[in-house]
Design an enzyme around this catalytic site. Structure first.
Site, mmCIF file in Angstrom:
data_model
loop_
_atom_site.group_PDB
_atom_site.id
_atom_site.type_symbol
_atom_site.label_atom_id
_atom_site.label_comp_id
_atom_site.label_asym_id
_atom_site.label_seq_id
_atom_site.Cartn_x
_atom_site.Cartn_y
_atom_site.Cartn_z
ATOM 1 N N LYS A 76 0.874 -1.247 0.112
ATOM 2 C CA LYS A 76 -0.041 0.119 0.010
ATOM 3 C C LYS A 76 0.844 1.271 0.046
ATOM 4 O O LYS A 76 1.685 1.309 0.678
ATOM 5 C CB LYS A 76 -0.856 -0.061 1.118
ATOM 6 C CG LYS A 76 -1.901 1.122 1.201
ATOM 7 C CD LYS A 76 -2.899 0.655 2.570
ATOM 8 C CE LYS A 76 -3.835 1.976 2.615
ATOM 9 N NZ LYS A 76 -4.720 1.738 3.763
ATOM 10 N N SER A 171 -9.741 1.406 3.553
ATOM 11 C CA SER A 171 -8.889 2.247 2.403
ATOM 12 C C SER A 171 -7.789 1.393 1.587
ATOM 13 O O SER A 171 -7.358 2.056 0.804
ATOM 14 C CB SER A 171 -7.992 3.389 3.188
ATOM 15 O OG SER A 171 -7.232 2.928 3.998
ATOM 16 N N SER A 195 -9.509 -0.754 7.631
ATOM 17 C CA SER A 195 -8.926 -0.663 6.436
ATOM 18 C C SER A 195 -8.457 -1.910 5.289
ATOM 19 O O SER A 195 -8.093 -1.847 4.450
ATOM 20 C CB SER A 195 -7.966 0.662 6.302
ATOM 21 O OG SER A 195 -8.599 1.866 6.283
#
Length: 527
Positions: A76, A171, A195
């Site tokens: 990420k 996210s 997330s």
């Protein structure tokens, strides 16, 4: 090969059935074919191929570094990667290249993993849809799956196929899409309020949030220091355990990590669950919960019961205060953390030179989106001298009560809690953006954020496809630092439910050469 588990691919590499370079090229080819999913912000092709070359040399000498040697992974884009741009999907950090690796990234590289690239997210990881980053929204690979498309055809003939794509959740949506679309075998996400687990549930993956303090946060660009945990996204529970085994342990650069040495995470195969006690929190049966998720949740409870486990209803009495408490603490820490982005040392800087104050203000106005600015404003309001006691301090006290609720339940003999992960399956993007980010996050974090406030390990495991042909996941929450026990139970559950593999052959048809005629549909995830 691309649909196999991490352990199977590792075995194939050791036996010479495939080389790290071939594997890397297959994954790069799929990254190109699935570019429209917008899963990656940066694809580190040269880096990955160079790492594959090094890995190949080791395999030739018979000196493999472990199960991750030569395995493609994604990270990420809020984890620092030395020499590779790290943006947090924000204009504020566009073009920022860190001089060091996050500890978790370094640990993966030390084991020989191949870094395919940095994945997309909501700006600074604030959101639950992966729709609010500066690089645009991430599309859920299940939007293009045979399972979903066939169900869609039965229902309607007139709607435009492509405008109705689904969100990945957030996210860490880019990481989830990357693993789900077979561009890598595991990916790092971060988990502050759900997330990692939320997109895992929407993309049919296993999403693990380890116990707070088990895995180093050094190099993870902070959102909420007291809740952030690096998360792991994989296609099966065993793979998550392998990655956790590599990442877990003390880090002198993160004072919140545990001091005790961590043993490798080898998951035994549970055959008998009759000694287990599974808790079902009654407060999680909310009116917003979709009927499909509710029925799968009770099916899962019945599954444990039918195999001899004790399944009891438990109470977490402070649940109703949880999301408000989370909002106050989260925005307060965000306000504090975001103060470092001032245009002086790194990141974006505006052209205004009237005064330092004007430069600060303009830099932050240009660098942050509305969502981030909104959270900074809320947080600073809660931290004002006249509000501090009434909001921040009070929320800290409520957080302790919420953590104590879990302690009480686990002390009563419950081994794990079984809850939904999300309120429903993934929704179309056009539907999702009807609500603003804050409302969405408050709804979507409802079952997940309490585990962050209490520092507990939690894992979302895909259970079944909905009537629409979309994945629905359920969450297991364990005692602090009993991650291995949690994963062992999750592995048993995964084996029982036999979640189907995503069928993306239409999407992949034009790259059959990449798959050497292995149709993804025929790949079974052997446990």
């Amino acid at each position: 090969m691309l649909g196999r588990t991490l352990r199977e691919v590792s075995a194939a590499l050791k036996q010479g059935h495939i080389t790290p370079t071939e594997l890397c090229q297959k994954c790069l080819s799929i990254i190109k074919k699935t570019k429209f999913l917008n899963a990656y912000i940066t694809v580190s092709e040269e880096v990955a191929l160079k790492q594959a070359e090094e890995s190949e040399k080791r395999y030739k000498k018979g000196h493999s570094l472990g199960d991750l040697d030569g395995i493609p992974i994604a990270v990420k884009d809020n984890f620092s990667t030395s020499g590779i741009e790290t943006t947090c999907a924000s204009n504020m950090l566009r073009g920022y290249v860190p001089p060091y690796n996050a500890t978790v990234v370094q640990k993966l590289l030390d084991q020989g993993a191949l870094l395919m690239g940095k994945t997309n997210l909501d700006e600074f990881a604030m959101g639950s849809g992966s729709t609010d980053g500066v690089f645009g929204p991430v599309k859920n690979p299940w939007s293009y799956s045979k399972q979903y498309r066939e169900k869609r055809k039965q229902k309607s003939h007139c709607e435009n196929e492509d405008s109705n794509w689904l969100i990945t959740g957030g996210s860490s949506g880019g990481s989830a899409a990357a693993v789900s679309a077979f561009t890598c075998f595991a990916a790092l996400g971060s988990d502050t309020g759900g997330s990692t687990r939320n997109p895992a549930a929407h993309c049919g993956l296993v999403g693990l949030k380890p116990s707070y303090g088990l895995v180093s946060r050094h190099g993870l660009i902070p959102l909420v220091n007291s809740m952030d945990v690096p998360g792991i996204l994989t296609r099966c529970v065993d793979d998550a355990a392998i990655v956790l085994g590599v990442l877990a342990g003390h880090d002198p650069k993160d004072s919140t990590t545990i001091q005790d040495p961590v043993k490798p995470f080898v998951l035994p195969s549970l055959t008998d669950v009759s000694k287990l006690c599974i808790g079902i929190p009654k407060e999680y049966l909310t009116p917003e919960l979709s009927s499909e998720v509710r029925s799968l949740w009770s099916k899962a409870a019945n599954l444990f019961e039918s195999e001899g486990a004790k399944v009891i209803e438990v109470s977490l009495p402070h649940t109703s205060y949880s999301i408000v408490c989370y909002h106050v603490l989260c925005t307060s820490e965000v306000a504090s953390n975001m103060a470092r982005f001032d245009g002086l040392e790194y990141g974006h800087r505006c052209d205004i030179d009237v005064s330092t104050e004007a430069m600060y203000a303009a830099t932050r106005r240009e660098g942050f989106n509305d969502v981030v600015r909104g959270r900074i404003l809320s947080g600073n309001f809660f931290l004002l001298k006249e509000n501090y006691e009434n909001y921040f301090v009070k929320a800290q006290k409520v957080r302790r009560l919420i953590a104590n609720d879990f302690v009480t339940v686990f002390n009563s003999g419950v081994d794990v809690l079984l809850t939904p992960t999300t309120l429903s399956e993934a929704v179309p993007y056009t539907e999702f953006i009807k609500e603003d980010n804050r409302t969405r996050s408050a709804q979507d974090d409802i079952f997940t954020q309490a585990a962050n406030m209490a520092g507990l390990p939690a894992v979302s495991v895909p259970m079944a496809l909905s009537n629409q042909g979309l994945p629905i996941g359920l969450q297991f929450i364990g005692r602090a630092f009993c991650d291995q026990e949690l994963l062992t139970i999750a592995k048993w559950f995964e084996k029982q439910v036999q979640f189907p593999v995503i069928q993306l052959q239409e999407l992949m048809d034009d790259c059959s050469s990449v798959f050497e005629n292995e149709k993804l549909a025929s790949v079974s995830l052997k446990q």
